[in-house]
Design a protein around this motif. Structure first.
Motif, PDB file in Angstrom:
ATOM      1  N   ARG A 222       8.595  45.119  28.151  1.00 14.98           N
ATOM      2  CA  ARG A 222       9.344  45.013  26.903  1.00 14.98           C
ATOM      3  C   ARG A 222      10.578  44.176  27.186  1.00 14.98           C
ATOM      4  O   ARG A 222      11.297  44.442  28.157  1.00 14.98           O
ATOM      5  CB  ARG A 222       9.762  46.397  26.381  1.00 14.98           C
ATOM      6  N   ALA A 223      10.865  43.190  26.338  1.00 13.27           N
ATOM      7  CA  ALA A 223      11.996  42.304  26.610  1.00 13.27           C
ATOM      8  C   ALA A 223      12.524  41.684  25.332  1.00 13.27           C
ATOM      9  O   ALA A 223      11.807  41.574  24.322  1.00 13.27           O
ATOM     10  CB  ALA A 223      11.586  41.204  27.601  1.00 13.27           C
ATOM     11  N   VAL A 224      13.798  41.272  25.405  1.00 12.46           N
ATOM     12  CA  VAL A 224      14.456  40.544  24.326  1.00 12.46           C
ATOM     13  C   VAL A 224      15.099  39.294  24.931  1.00 12.46           C
ATOM     14  O   VAL A 224      15.810  39.396  25.942  1.00 12.46           O
ATOM     15  CB  VAL A 224      15.539  41.401  23.638  1.00 12.46           C
ATOM     16  N   VAL A 225      14.843  38.139  24.335  1.00 17.01           N
ATOM     17  CA  VAL A 225      15.412  36.878  24.805  1.00 17.01           C
ATOM     18  C   VAL A 225      16.069  36.166  23.629  1.00 17.01           C
ATOM     19  O   VAL A 225      15.462  36.030  22.561  1.00 17.01           O
ATOM     20  CB  VAL A 225      14.343  35.969  25.439  1.00 17.01           C
ATOM     21  N   VAL A 226      17.318  35.729  23.847  1.00 16.79           N
ATOM     22  CA  VAL A 226      18.070  34.995  22.829  1.00 16.79           C
ATOM     23  C   VAL A 226      18.260  33.561  23.297  1.00 16.79           C
ATOM     24  O   VAL A 226      18.713  33.322  24.429  1.00 16.79           O
ATOM     25  CB  VAL A 226      19.441  35.655  22.573  1.00 16.79           C
TER      26      VAL A 226
ATOM     27  N   SER B  49       5.536  43.494  24.822  1.00 17.25           N
ATOM     28  CA  SER B  49       6.253  43.301  23.571  1.00 17.25           C
ATOM     29  C   SER B  49       7.480  42.442  23.834  1.00 17.25           C
ATOM     30  O   SER B  49       8.289  42.758  24.717  1.00 17.25           O
ATOM     31  CB  SER B  49       6.676  44.649  22.977  1.00 17.25           C
ATOM     32  N   LEU B  50       7.635  41.377  23.071  1.00 19.43           N
ATOM     33  CA  LEU B  50       8.741  40.439  23.272  1.00 19.43           C
ATOM     34  C   LEU B  50       9.390  40.114  21.941  1.00 19.43           C
ATOM     35  O   LEU B  50       8.708  39.861  20.944  1.00 19.43           O
ATOM     36  CB  LEU B  50       8.231  39.141  23.915  1.00 19.43           C
ATOM     37  N   THR B  51      10.722  40.117  21.939  1.00 17.12           N
ATOM     38  CA  THR B  51      11.502  39.616  20.812  1.00 17.12           C
ATOM     39  C   THR B  51      12.224  38.353  21.261  1.00 17.12           C
ATOM     40  O   THR B  51      12.941  38.368  22.274  1.00 17.12           O
ATOM     41  CB  THR B  51      12.533  40.654  20.334  1.00 17.12           C
ATOM     42  N   VAL B  52      12.020  37.260  20.547  1.00 10.50           N
ATOM     43  CA  VAL B  52      12.714  35.992  20.809  1.00 10.50           C
ATOM     44  C   VAL B  52      13.518  35.641  19.572  1.00 10.50           C
ATOM     45  O   VAL B  52      12.975  35.607  18.459  1.00 10.50           O
ATOM     46  CB  VAL B  52      11.722  34.856  21.137  1.00 10.50           C
TER      47      VAL B  52
END
Length: 383
Positions: free
Chosen positions: A140-144, A166-169
């Motif tokens: 699970r990760a979030v990248v901005v 699961s990834l949020t970009v």
């Protein structure tokens, strides 16, 4: 992990195009994929002429457990499945010297966002970049991606989401007024993988972001969100492609934009393809635009191609129009001044979408930026 920082310069002009030269000829503006784009404002990014070298700096503040490296061209950490989307994407793919590679190990679950800050050092000359975001199985990760400063910049972002991951970009285009930025994001989702991809375009003279999603296994789920606000003279363009080629996958697309000022122009193209083998697909795309002043133009083109009858659902919607008088009237009859009533309605228009963004600090920043755009537009009208 300590921050990673490096400079990206274009030392190899576009004459390096080789295998992509015939596949992606210089556009004339008559091509479907370029007919809305102001080619004369791209500063030669789409041509075959060598361009002076520009410069951007890239800084990565990695979350705990996440690795970030600057990898030279040919490094095995580069994924070989990337395919340029158009002439400028091919330019960037052939011209970059090193890629920013962010790797999330399998099973990692730290919610801290990894922030990649791209800062332009001047609009003279062209710079090219490449970013790889690789998320391991069940992670699970979030990248901005945060774009700032002044630049003439073309880049590609390669996103690989492993099985069950699961990834949020979140890609923020907060450039200076003179910036030109063309970017292609290519995401591949493994079995039962989930991606939330959000694009926020506020700054820049010309910005064109083209996200694409393809499924490498069944059960994938992609949510593509977008918020943009164009002022006078700005051109903000978003071109999406969702390729359903696996069974039992889901996609949702929701983009919202507002425009104010003379020659403010936004373009949204949403293409969804459901291939014959993609049975059980569930997809819907929507784009809504608010035209706040005369002289602004919003082009919105949803496209849906269905090649199998065995789908759960498939649809699209597109609307462009002005603020509804009854909403303003309702607030004004309760003693709220017209300018404040407009701000409240527009805040509500964007609010549901912004609330989905996973980073609270970004939500506050985006809301504040939209408020500032509205205040500036109101002041200009009064002047």
């Amino acid at each position: 992990m300590p921050a990673l920082q490096g400079a990206v310069e274009s030392t190899a002009p576009v004459s390096r195009l080789h295998e992509h030269r015939s596949e992606y000829p210089v556009p004339t503006g008559r091509e479907e994929e370029w007919r809305f784009t102001p080619l004369r404002r791209l500063r030669g990014l789409h041509t075959a002429q060598p361009l002076p070298a520009g410069k951007v700096t890239v800084r990565v503040d990695a979350a705990p457990g996440v690795t970030a490296v600057l990898a030279q061209r040919g490094d095995p950490r580069h994924h070989t499945g990337f395919e340029p989307a158009d002439r400028v994407s091919a330019q960037a793919f052939n011209a970059y010297q090193e890629a920013t590679v962010v790797s999330v190990p399998p099973e990692a679950e730290d919610p801290t966002p990894t922030v990649i800050t791209v800062r332009g050092e001047g609009a003279d000359g062209a710079a090219y970049g490449h970013t790889v975001i690789d998320v391991g199985v069940n992670a699970r990760a979030v990248v901005v991606l945060d774009h700032q400063g002044s630049a003439t910049y073309a880049d590609n972002v390669e996103i690989v989401v492993g099985d069950g991951a699961s990834l949020t970009v979140i890609s923020v285009q907060d450039w200076a007024d003179d910036a030109v930025h063309l970017s292609h994001h290519q995401a591949t989702l493994g079995r039962d993988a989930r991606l939330q991809h959000a694009v926020v375009s506020l700054g820049g003279g010309v910005v064109r972001v083209a996200p694409s999603v393809r499924y490498a296994g069944p059960g994938g789920d992609a949510e593509l969100l977008g918020a943009y606000f164009a002022d006078g003279g700005q051109h903000l363009e978003h071109r999406l492609f969702v390729d359903h080629a696996q069974p039992d996958c889901r996609s949702r697309v929701d983009y919202k934009g507002a425009l104010q000022g003379d020659l403010a122009h936004t373009v949204w193209i949403g293409d969804v393809l459901i291939r014959p083998e993609a049975t059980g697909t569930d997809t819907y795309e929507r784009n809504r635009n608010l035209l706040l002043t005369d002289g602004a133009r919003a082009d919105s083109v949803p496209n849906l191609e269905i090649l199998t009858g065995e789908v759960i659902g498939a649809g699209h919607a597109s609307t462009s129009g002005r603020l509804e008088d009854q909403h303003l009237f309702y607030l004004m009859t309760r003693g709220i001044p017209e300018d404040e009533a407009r701000r409240l309605v527009i805040r509500g228009f964007f609010g549901e979408l912004i609330a989905k963004i996973a980073v609270p600090e970004l939500r506050d920043r985006i809301t504040a930026a939209i408020e500032a755009e509205l205040a500036a537009g109101t002041a200009e009208v009064r002047a």
